[in-house]
Scaffold this motif. Sequence first.
Motif, mmCIF file in Angstrom:
data_model
loop_
_atom_site.group_PDB
_atom_site.id
_atom_site.type_symbol
_atom_site.label_atom_id
_atom_site.label_comp_id
_atom_site.label_asym_id
_atom_site.label_seq_id
_atom_site.Cartn_x
_atom_site.Cartn_y
_atom_site.Cartn_z
ATOM 1 N N ARG A 17 0.837 -1.211 0.000
ATOM 2 C CA ARG A 17 0.000 0.000 0.000
ATOM 3 C C ARG A 17 0.868 1.255 0.000
ATOM 4 O O ARG A 17 0.551 2.242 -0.667
ATOM 5 N N GLU A 20 2.065 1.964 -3.435
ATOM 6 C CA GLU A 20 1.051 2.603 -4.277
ATOM 7 C C GLU A 20 1.031 4.108 -4.057
ATOM 8 O O GLU A 20 0.907 4.885 -5.004
ATOM 9 N N LYS A 72 5.056 -2.937 -9.655
ATOM 10 C CA LYS A 72 4.205 -1.741 -9.649
ATOM 11 C C LYS A 72 4.977 -0.508 -10.124
ATOM 12 O O LYS A 72 4.449 0.310 -10.881
#
Length: 139
Positions: A17, A20, A72
């Motif tokens: 998280r 992100e 990511k």
Amino acid sequence: MFKNILLASDGSEYAIRACEKATYLAKHNPESKVIVLYVVDAATSRADVTKSYSSSDLDQSRKAKLEITERKLIEAGINYEVVVLHGDPGPTIVKYANENNVDLCVIGSRGLNRLQEMVLGSVSHKVAKRVECPVMIVK
């Protein structure tokens, strides 16, 4: 804005998280760079060594913990580097951030260490108190 973003990661759900959020911030500044800092503490190191037969197995095991994070960052087109250090996670993250011109430190509120999760996450708490740049703690 934030040019050098330190992302403290251990591969946990909270670290993903945090990745992100770091990615979101880095996307808004083409000059941004995310430094993914993975700290191997003594307990993790002992556990890794007992599960691995060789140093290449050990390296692969540690890289696997950061696989989602790296994927990511690559998918978002973010400039990044991975730094692996050994030591106590909280003080090691603080030392790195304070000595390396970091503009922002992004860290998950909890990590993989269940023993230290009692309050806010002992590592994130230490970092927030001692690092000299702004800190974003991600829940």
